[in-house]
Motif scaffolding. Sequence first.
Motif, PDB file in Angstrom:
ATOM      1  N   ARG A  83       0.829  -1.199   0.000  1.00 24.72           N
ATOM      2  CA  ARG A  83       0.000   0.000   0.000  1.00 24.72           C
ATOM      3  C   ARG A  83       0.868   1.255   0.000  1.00 24.72           C
ATOM      4  NH1 ARG A  83      -5.601  -1.087   0.553  1.00 24.72           N
ATOM      5  NH2 ARG A  83      -5.736  -3.327   0.087  1.00 24.72           N
ATOM      6  N   GLY A  84       0.397   2.288  -0.691  1.00 28.53           N
ATOM      7  CA  GLY A  84       1.163   3.519  -0.835  1.00 28.53           C
ATOM      8  C   GLY A  84       0.830   4.551   0.218  1.00 28.53           C
ATOM      9  N   ALA A  85       1.441   5.729   0.084  1.00 31.30           N
ATOM     10  CA  ALA A  85       1.330   6.776   1.092  1.00 31.30           C
ATOM     11  C   ALA A  85      -0.099   7.266   1.266  1.00 31.30           C
ATOM     12  CB  ALA A  85       2.246   7.943   0.720  1.00 31.30           C
ATOM     13  N   ASP A  86      -0.905   7.212   0.223  1.00 31.61           N
ATOM     14  CA  ASP A  86      -2.274   7.703   0.335  1.00 31.61           C
ATOM     15  C   ASP A  86      -3.135   6.810   1.229  1.00 31.61           C
ATOM     16  OD1 ASP A  86      -2.126   5.614  -1.497  1.00 31.61           O
ATOM     17  OD2 ASP A  86      -3.775   6.367  -2.729  1.00 31.61           O
ATOM     18  N   PHE A  87      -2.697   5.589   1.483  1.00 30.62           N
ATOM     19  CA  PHE A  87      -3.454   4.651   2.326  1.00 30.62           C
ATOM     20  C   PHE A  87      -3.189   4.889   3.805  1.00 30.62           C
ATOM     21  CE2 PHE A  87      -3.889   0.508   4.483  1.00 30.62           C
ATOM     22  CZ  PHE A  87      -5.194   0.176   4.135  1.00 30.62           C
ATOM     23  N   GLU A  91      -6.456   9.178   9.708  1.00 30.65           N
ATOM     24  CA  GLU A  91      -7.870   8.811   9.634  1.00 30.65           C
ATOM     25  C   GLU A  91      -8.060   7.300   9.579  1.00 30.65           C
ATOM     26  OE1 GLU A  91      -7.236  12.850   8.939  1.00 30.65           O
ATOM     27  OE2 GLU A  91      -6.384  11.175   7.778  1.00 30.65           O
ATOM     28  N   LEU A  92      -7.158   6.600   8.887  1.00 27.16           N
ATOM     29  CA  LEU A  92      -7.219   5.142   8.839  1.00 27.16           C
ATOM     30  C   LEU A  92      -7.103   4.551  10.241  1.00 27.16           C
ATOM     31  CD1 LEU A  92      -6.999   2.394   7.194  1.00 27.16           C
ATOM     32  CD2 LEU A  92      -4.520   2.700   7.444  1.00 27.16           C
ATOM     33  N   PHE A  93      -6.139   5.035  11.011  1.00 30.35           N
ATOM     34  CA  PHE A  93      -5.896   4.472  12.334  1.00 30.35           C
ATOM     35  C   PHE A  93      -6.960   4.898  13.343  1.00 30.35           C
ATOM     36  CE2 PHE A  93      -1.723   4.278  10.255  1.00 30.35           C
ATOM     37  CZ  PHE A  93      -1.500   2.916  10.374  1.00 30.35           C
ATOM     38  N   LEU A  94      -7.567   6.071  13.142  1.00 33.23           N
ATOM     39  CA  LEU A  94      -8.712   6.449  13.961  1.00 33.23           C
ATOM     40  C   LEU A  94      -9.890   5.519  13.705  1.00 33.23           C
ATOM     41  CD1 LEU A  94      -8.526  10.328  13.636  1.00 33.23           C
ATOM     42  CD2 LEU A  94      -8.282   9.017  15.759  1.00 33.23           C
ATOM     43  N   ALA A  95     -10.138   5.209  12.445  1.00 36.83           N
ATOM     44  CA  ALA A  95     -11.222   4.289  12.108  1.00 36.83           C
ATOM     45  C   ALA A  95     -10.951   2.896  12.676  1.00 36.83           C
ATOM     46  CB  ALA A  95     -11.400   4.224  10.595  1.00 36.83           C
ATOM     47  N   GLU A  96      -9.689   2.465  12.633  1.00 35.51           N
ATOM     48  CA  GLU A  96      -9.345   1.153  13.191  1.00 35.51           C
ATOM     49  C   GLU A  96      -9.585   1.132  14.694  1.00 35.51           C
ATOM     50  OE1 GLU A  96      -5.652  -2.040  13.194  1.00 35.51           O
ATOM     51  OE2 GLU A  96      -5.214   0.110  13.377  1.00 35.51           O
ATOM     52  N   LEU A  97      -9.207   2.215  15.377  1.00 31.93           N
ATOM     53  CA  LEU A  97      -9.436   2.277  16.822  1.00 31.93           C
ATOM     54  C   LEU A  97     -10.927   2.191  17.135  1.00 31.93           C
ATOM     55  CD1 LEU A  97      -8.583   2.691  19.746  1.00 31.93           C
ATOM     56  CD2 LEU A  97      -8.413   5.155  19.274  1.00 31.93           C
ATOM     57  N   ASP A  98     -11.749   2.930  16.409  1.00 28.59           N
ATOM     58  CA  ASP A  98     -13.198   2.849  16.605  1.00 28.59           C
ATOM     59  C   ASP A  98     -13.697   1.421  16.393  1.00 28.59           C
ATOM     60  OD1 ASP A  98     -13.353   5.555  17.119  1.00 28.59           O
ATOM     61  OD2 ASP A  98     -13.986   6.094  15.090  1.00 28.59           O
ATOM     62  N   THR A 219       6.908   5.226   5.539  1.00 28.99           N
ATOM     63  CA  THR A 219       5.941   6.038   4.809  1.00 28.99           C
ATOM     64  C   THR A 219       5.484   7.249   5.613  1.00 28.99           C
ATOM     65  OG1 THR A 219       5.132   4.090   3.629  1.00 28.99           O
ATOM     66  CG2 THR A 219       3.707   6.036   3.645  1.00 28.99           C
ATOM     67  N   MET A 220       5.163   7.042   6.886  1.00 27.09           N
ATOM     68  CA  MET A 220       4.566   8.119   7.672  1.00 27.09           C
ATOM     69  C   MET A 220       5.604   8.929   8.441  1.00 27.09           C
ATOM     70  SD  MET A 220       1.047   6.328   9.041  1.00 27.09           S
ATOM     71  CE  MET A 220       0.308   7.891   9.555  1.00 27.09           C
ATOM     72  N   ASN A 221       6.695   8.294   8.863  1.00 27.66           N
ATOM     73  CA  ASN A 221       7.713   8.999   9.638  1.00 27.66           C
ATOM     74  C   ASN A 221       8.952   9.303   8.795  1.00 27.66           C
ATOM     75  OD1 ASN A 221       8.753   9.750  12.550  1.00 27.66           O
ATOM     76  ND2 ASN A 221      10.402   8.574  11.591  1.00 27.66           N
ATOM     77  N   GLY A 230       8.505  11.736   6.178  1.00 28.61           N
ATOM     78  CA  GLY A 230       7.301  11.011   5.775  1.00 28.61           C
ATOM     79  C   GLY A 230       6.072  11.898   5.733  1.00 28.61           C
ATOM     80  N   THR A 231       4.924  11.269   5.560  1.00 27.39           N
ATOM     81  CA  THR A 231       3.677  11.997   5.348  1.00 27.39           C
ATOM     82  C   THR A 231       3.187  12.725   6.597  1.00 27.39           C
ATOM     83  OG1 THR A 231       2.400   9.988   5.811  1.00 27.39           O
ATOM     84  CG2 THR A 231       2.954  10.445   3.512  1.00 27.39           C
ATOM     85  N   LEU A 232       3.702  12.388   7.772  1.00 26.61           N
ATOM     86  CA  LEU A 232       3.297  13.069   9.006  1.00 26.61           C
ATOM     87  C   LEU A 232       4.088  14.348   9.266  1.00 26.61           C
ATOM     88  CD1 LEU A 232       2.729  10.335  11.754  1.00 26.61           C
ATOM     89  CD2 LEU A 232       1.014  11.847  10.729  1.00 26.61           C
ATOM     90  N   ARG A 233       4.990  14.706   8.392  1.00 26.88           N
ATOM     91  CA  ARG A 233       5.923  15.786   8.693  1.00 26.88           C
ATOM     92  C   ARG A 233       5.237  17.132   8.954  1.00 26.88           C
ATOM     93  NH1 ARG A 233       6.385  14.302   3.421  1.00 26.88           N
ATOM     94  NH2 ARG A 233       5.955  15.877   1.811  1.00 26.88           N
ATOM     95  N   ASP A 234       4.020  17.326   8.463  1.00 23.93           N
ATOM     96  CA  ASP A 234       3.306  18.583   8.682  1.00 23.93           C
ATOM     97  C   ASP A 234       2.166  18.448   9.691  1.00 23.93           C
ATOM     98  OD1 ASP A 234       4.883  19.964   6.764  1.00 23.93           O
ATOM     99  OD2 ASP A 234       3.646  19.149   5.147  1.00 23.93           O
TER     100      ASP A 234
END
Length: 307
Positions: A83-87, A91-98, A219-221, A230-234
Motif C-alpha cells: 500500500r502507498g502513502a495515500d493509504f 484517519e485510517l488508524f482512527l477508524a481502526e481504533l473505533d 511512509t509516515m515517519n 514522511g507523510t506526518l511531517r506537517d
Amino acid sequence: MTTARTLAPADREGTVAFGEFETWYRITGEPSPGVAPLVVLHGGPGCVHDYVLTIADLAQRTCHPVIHYDQLGNGRSTRLPDRGADFWTPELFLAELDSLLAGLGVLDGYHLLGQSWGGMLGAEHAVRRPAGLRSLTIADSPASMELWVAEANRLRALLPPEVRATLLAHESDGSYDHPEYQRAMEVFYDRHVCRVVPNPPEVAATFAAIEADPTVYLTMNGPTEFHVIGTLRDWTIIDRLDRMAVPTLVVSGAHDEATEACVRPFTERIPDVRQHVFPDSSHMPHVEERAAFMELLAGFLAEVEGR
C-alpha cells in the motif's frame, strides 16, 4: 505485581475485523462490571505492541483490564506492504481504533494511553469527544511534527561531531542501511529513546519488527526518529487541543526526544491536564522507570474514576 524482568501474560487474545482486514489484540486482566479498561496505543507509526507490554502491570495493580493491539500494517495484524502513502493516514488508524473499541464491546467506557505516535493518535481521538472516553494519557508525544523536528535537530547538534558528520553524510545520499549510519543512529537512540542499554527484549523485538517490515514507519515517519521526511511531517493538533473534554495526563522523560518544547502545547491548551516528567528516563519511562510509571498511572486512573 510483575517484577522488572517479567511481563504480565495475556488472559485473552484474538482479532477484530476491520473491513477486509484484521486487527490483533490481547487483554490482560478480567473484565469487571463498571470498570473501564485501559487501551494502549503503540508508537511509530509502524511499531508493534511489544515494547509497551510493561503497561500490562496495571492490570495486576488495579482492577482495570489492559488492552494492547497491533495497529494495521504491523505485527500480528494484517500487513499491507504494497500500500502507498495515500493509504496510511491518521484517519485510517482512527477508524481502526473505533472498530476495535466496538468489536471488544467497550465503547461505553474506556481509558486511552498513547505512547509517542500513539499519543498523537489518542489526541486525535479525544478532540472528537467520543462519549465513552473517560481519560487520556499522552506519553512522550509531540503536539506537532514541526516542534518534533526542531527539537530533534537541537538534540542532534549536541551529539559528538563525528556522529553528526556520519549522519549527514549518509542522509545526503540516502544510504540509511549503511552500518556506519546505523551505529551513529544508535548514539542518539541510547541518549533519547531508551537509556536501558542493552534494550530489554520487548524493546529490541519492536525495533526488529520495524526492520523486518518498515512499510508504515518509512511512509509516515521516515528512516529514523530524527530524520522525519514522511507523510506526518506537517501534522499538528495544537489548534484543536481546547476541544478535549476528558482528564488528561501528559508524561515524558527528562532526556526524552519528546522534549518539554514538544509537549508544552498539551499542558498549556488542554483544559483538564496534569503533567509529570520522569527524571531518569528518555522516550520510554514505562520501561526506564517502570515502577514509578505504573504508580503514577494507577493514581491518575483512580483519581478519574473517583469523580
